[in-house]
Design a protein around this motif. Structure first.
Motif, PDB file in Angstrom:
ATOM      1  N   ASP A 180       0.766  -1.180   0.063  1.00 48.73           N
ATOM      2  CA  ASP A 180       0.149  -0.060  -0.092  1.00 48.73           C
ATOM      3  C   ASP A 180       0.883   1.351  -0.061  1.00 48.73           C
ATOM      4  N   ASN A 181       1.864   1.099   0.741  1.00 51.92           N
ATOM      5  CA  ASN A 181       2.818   2.369   0.909  1.00 51.92           C
ATOM      6  C   ASN A 181       3.831   2.575  -0.245  1.00 51.92           C
ATOM      7  N   ALA A 182       3.606   1.723  -1.340  1.00 53.42           N
ATOM      8  CA  ALA A 182       4.622   1.871  -2.417  1.00 53.42           C
ATOM      9  C   ALA A 182       3.913   2.496  -3.635  1.00 53.42           C
ATOM     10  N   ALA A 183       2.629   3.169  -3.574  1.00 55.63           N
ATOM     11  CA  ALA A 183       1.923   3.541  -4.994  1.00 55.63           C
ATOM     12  C   ALA A 183       2.610   4.971  -5.167  1.00 55.63           C
ATOM     13  N   GLY A 184       2.954   5.827  -3.942  1.00 61.00           N
ATOM     14  CA  GLY A 184       3.615   7.013  -4.128  1.00 61.00           C
ATOM     15  C   GLY A 184       4.995   6.831  -4.899  1.00 61.00           C
ATOM     16  N   TYR A 185       5.580   5.897  -4.504  1.00 59.44           N
ATOM     17  CA  TYR A 185       6.961   5.691  -5.391  1.00 59.44           C
ATOM     18  C   TYR A 185       6.919   5.605  -6.970  1.00 59.44           C
ATOM     19  N   PHE A 186       5.934   4.733  -7.210  1.00 60.91           N
ATOM     20  CA  PHE A 186       5.510   4.452  -8.833  1.00 60.91           C
ATOM     21  C   PHE A 186       5.058   5.815  -9.268  1.00 60.91           C
ATOM     22  N   MET A 187       4.161   6.553  -8.372  1.00 59.54           N
ATOM     23  CA  MET A 187       3.333   7.669  -9.302  1.00 59.54           C
ATOM     24  C   MET A 187       4.526   8.829  -9.344  1.00 59.54           C
ATOM     25  N   LYS A 188       5.496   9.098  -8.474  1.00 60.91           N
ATOM     26  CA  LYS A 188       6.531   9.927  -8.606  1.00 60.91           C
ATOM     27  C   LYS A 188       7.439   9.636  -9.879  1.00 60.91           C
ATOM     28  N   LYS A 189       7.614   8.325 -10.021  1.00 56.03           N
ATOM     29  CA  LYS A 189       8.463   7.811 -11.095  1.00 56.03           C
ATOM     30  C   LYS A 189       7.799   8.023 -12.546  1.00 56.03           C
ATOM     31  N   LYS A 190       6.539   8.561 -12.651  1.00 53.81           N
ATOM     32  CA  LYS A 190       5.780   8.607 -13.635  1.00 53.81           C
ATOM     33  C   LYS A 190       5.467   7.207 -14.417  1.00 53.81           C
ATOM     34  N   ASP A 191       5.158   6.321 -13.527  1.00 52.84           N
ATOM     35  CA  ASP A 191       5.197   5.040 -14.108  1.00 52.84           C
ATOM     36  C   ASP A 191       3.667   4.559 -13.689  1.00 52.84           C
ATOM     37  N   VAL A 192       2.760   5.555 -13.294  1.00 52.59           N
ATOM     38  CA  VAL A 192       1.190   5.377 -13.474  1.00 52.59           C
ATOM     39  C   VAL A 192       0.826   6.290 -14.164  1.00 52.59           C
ATOM     40  N   ASN A 193      -0.452   6.071 -14.924  1.00 50.99           N
ATOM     41  CA  ASN A 193      -0.948   7.163 -16.066  1.00 50.99           C
ATOM     42  C   ASN A 193      -2.264   7.326 -15.458  1.00 50.99           C
ATOM     43  N   LEU A 194      -2.936   6.595 -14.936  1.00 47.59           N
ATOM     44  CA  LEU A 194      -4.318   6.956 -14.412  1.00 47.59           C
ATOM     45  C   LEU A 194      -4.664   5.964 -13.076  1.00 47.59           C
ATOM     46  N   VAL A 195      -5.570   6.531 -12.523  1.00 48.71           N
ATOM     47  CA  VAL A 195      -5.789   5.607 -11.076  1.00 48.71           C
ATOM     48  C   VAL A 195      -7.458   5.517 -11.307  1.00 48.71           C
ATOM     49  N   ILE A 196      -7.992   4.152 -11.205  1.00 47.04           N
ATOM     50  CA  ILE A 196      -9.345   3.785 -11.220  1.00 47.04           C
ATOM     51  C   ILE A 196      -9.727   3.260  -9.887  1.00 47.04           C
ATOM     52  N   VAL A 197     -10.534   3.711  -9.166  1.00 47.63           N
ATOM     53  CA  VAL A 197     -11.166   3.121  -7.989  1.00 47.63           C
ATOM     54  C   VAL A 197     -12.566   2.912  -7.864  1.00 47.63           C
ATOM     55  N   GLY A 198     -12.926   2.035  -7.063  1.00 44.27           N
ATOM     56  CA  GLY A 198     -14.425   1.963  -6.977  1.00 44.27           C
ATOM     57  C   GLY A 198     -15.007   2.891  -5.619  1.00 44.27           C
ATOM     58  N   ALA A 199     -16.359   2.621  -5.306  1.00 36.83           N
ATOM     59  CA  ALA A 199     -16.811   3.503  -4.237  1.00 36.83           C
ATOM     60  C   ALA A 199     -17.889   2.791  -3.560  1.00 36.83           C
ATOM     61  N   ASP A 200     -17.865   3.161  -2.219  1.00 38.46           N
ATOM     62  CA  ASP A 200     -19.172   2.218  -1.564  1.00 38.46           C
ATOM     63  C   ASP A 200     -20.424   3.254  -1.393  1.00 38.46           C
ATOM     64  N   ARG A 201     -19.906   4.544  -1.189  1.00 43.09           N
ATOM     65  CA  ARG A 201     -21.034   5.726  -1.154  1.00 43.09           C
ATOM     66  C   ARG A 201     -20.570   7.029  -1.707  1.00 43.09           C
ATOM     67  N   ILE A 202     -21.489   7.711  -2.505  1.00 44.87           N
ATOM     68  CA  ILE A 202     -20.829   8.978  -2.965  1.00 44.87           C
ATOM     69  C   ILE A 202     -21.967   9.993  -2.785  1.00 44.87           C
ATOM     70  N   ALA A 203     -21.543  11.222  -2.101  1.00 44.29           N
ATOM     71  CA  ALA A 203     -22.390  11.962  -1.632  1.00 44.29           C
ATOM     72  C   ALA A 203     -22.927  12.966  -2.803  1.00 44.29           C
ATOM     73  N   ALA A 204     -23.562  13.924  -2.661  1.00 43.12           N
ATOM     74  CA  ALA A 204     -24.170  14.705  -3.510  1.00 43.12           C
ATOM     75  C   ALA A 204     -23.259  15.688  -3.950  1.00 43.12           C
ATOM     76  N   ASN A 205     -22.220  16.007  -3.258  1.00 36.98           N
ATOM     77  CA  ASN A 205     -21.160  16.899  -3.856  1.00 36.98           C
ATOM     78  C   ASN A 205     -19.971  16.490  -4.457  1.00 36.98           C
ATOM     79  N   GLY A 206     -19.981  14.923  -4.505  1.00 34.98           N
ATOM     80  CA  GLY A 206     -18.901  14.256  -5.044  1.00 34.98           C
ATOM     81  C   GLY A 206     -17.912  13.639  -4.058  1.00 34.98           C
ATOM     82  N   ASP A 207     -17.981  13.900  -2.748  1.00 34.10           N
ATOM     83  CA  ASP A 207     -17.182  13.348  -2.016  1.00 34.10           C
ATOM     84  C   ASP A 207     -17.473  11.730  -1.820  1.00 34.10           C
ATOM     85  N   PHE A 208     -16.637  10.985  -1.728  1.00 38.64           N
ATOM     86  CA  PHE A 208     -17.128   9.653  -1.573  1.00 38.64           C
ATOM     87  C   PHE A 208     -16.192   8.708  -0.639  1.00 38.64           C
ATOM     88  N   ALA A 209     -16.912   7.498  -0.332  1.00 41.87           N
ATOM     89  CA  ALA A 209     -16.303   6.725   0.653  1.00 41.87           C
ATOM     90  C   ALA A 209     -15.874   5.428  -0.270  1.00 41.87           C
TER      91      ALA A 209
END
Length: 338
Positions: free
Chosen positions: A204-233
């Protein structure tokens, strides 16, 4: 979803209804074995959701829908069955959406089957829209499990990856292990392996390493609840991935069906966050990893503010956080979502 059983590739669902029983793949056993659980009453459904034999917001909703249809056929006290299943987990909005849907449709089996079919078909649409954001050669980061196991089939965050792979795109996925229950390392990696999608599990704590190296082009995650303003759990650890993506100028997408949007709450401050047993943090596979006198905190989810979200990938299309009123209007006109 594709599953290799004894050397033979089969297509199976994560949850289904058969012979007046709710049947599901026990997600606690994967990747070691594919074990099918049969739920015979509302108490079984409660325990399966609470103990995470089934997990993932849409799959929880489908399990609840089938469970209530089963409870009615069994002549259970429906008021008690509803309240019991409703109390199983507090954060995932699909659970409550499914219960309300079943109440409006007199807890019929046909309604439960329609609910499951709708969720599955909408997940495929999410995949089709999400595929438009993925380029050949992209390297994608995901957190927790938002695949077929979490939905019934296709998935939410994983659906675009599956369709990208099927369309001939060469992609690679970084899979966060997702402590403490390791849903990424156990479930997402297993699903990607079944689909033949190239990937690596990372701490889990390695994601920043790969992001900083420009080795990640995009992040896609799911959600369990999304509020009206777009905050999400979403699963604990999602918030920090969103912050890291923002700092490193990496697009951060949330894939979720309309059933996950809770327009009754204004912001993420109103989303209830489940805190689970400390032993999930203090041990791995039954082995204590900390001093016996130590205690742990174990929030199962965190809330990511809308400012860190590039866009939401839904069955209605792709929407930026400031476009959610348009999405709300589309959902309000959708008879299934009412």
């Amino acid at each position: 979803m594709k599953v290799n059983i004894n050397g033979e590739t089969k297509t199976v669902l994560a949850v289904w209804y058969e012979d007046n029983k709710v049947k599901l793949i026990d997600q606690r056993k994967i990747p070691d074995e594919i074990s099918i659980i049969e739920l015979k009453n509302s108490n079984d459904v409660y325990n399966a959701i609470r103990d995470m034999a089934v997990r993932g917001a849409p799959a929880i909703g489908v399990t609840a829908a089938y469970g209530l249809a089963m409870a009615k056929k069994n002549n259970e006290d429906m008021e008690k069955a509803v309240e019991l299943i409703r109390s199983s987990r507090p954060t995932a909005y699909d659970l409550f959406k499914a219960i309300d849907y079943m109440k409006k449709n007199n807890f019929s089996e046909s309604a439960a089957r329609r609910y499951a079919l709708e969720i599955t078909e909408r997940s495929k649409k999410i995949g089709e829209y999400g595929n438009e954001l993925i380029k050949n050669g992209d390297r994608i980061l995901t957190h927790c499990n938002a695949g077929a196991l979490a939905v019934v089939d296709w998935g939410t965050a994983i659906a675009p990856m599956r369709i990208a792979k099927d369309s001939g795109k060469n992609i690679f996925v970084y899979v966060d292990e997702t402590r403490p229950r390791l849903q990424g390392a156990r479930l997402t990696a297993w699903e990607l392996a079944q689909e033949g999608i190239d990937h690596s599990i990372i701490a889990d704590n390695a994601a920043g390493y790969f992001m900083k190296k420009k080795d990640v082009n995009l992040v896609i995650v799911g959600a369990d609840r999304i509020a009206a303003n777009g905050d999400f759990a979403n699963k604990i650890g999602t918030y920090e991935k969103a912050v890291l993506a923002k700092v490193n100028n990496i697009p951060f997408y949330v894939a979720a069906p309309g059933s996950t949007f809770d327009f009754n709450i204004k912001s993420g401050d109103e989303i209830p966050i489940e805190e689970r047993d400390e032993n999930e943090v203090l041990s791995i596979n039954g082995k204590n990893i900390g001093p016996s006198q130590s205690h742990a905190r174990n929030p199962a989810f965190d809330v990511t503010p809308n400012e860190y979200v590039t866009a939401f990938i839904t069955e209605y299309g792709i929407f930026k956080p400031n476009e959610l009123e348009k999405l709300r209007s589309l959902i309000s006109k959708d008879l299934f979502m009412r």
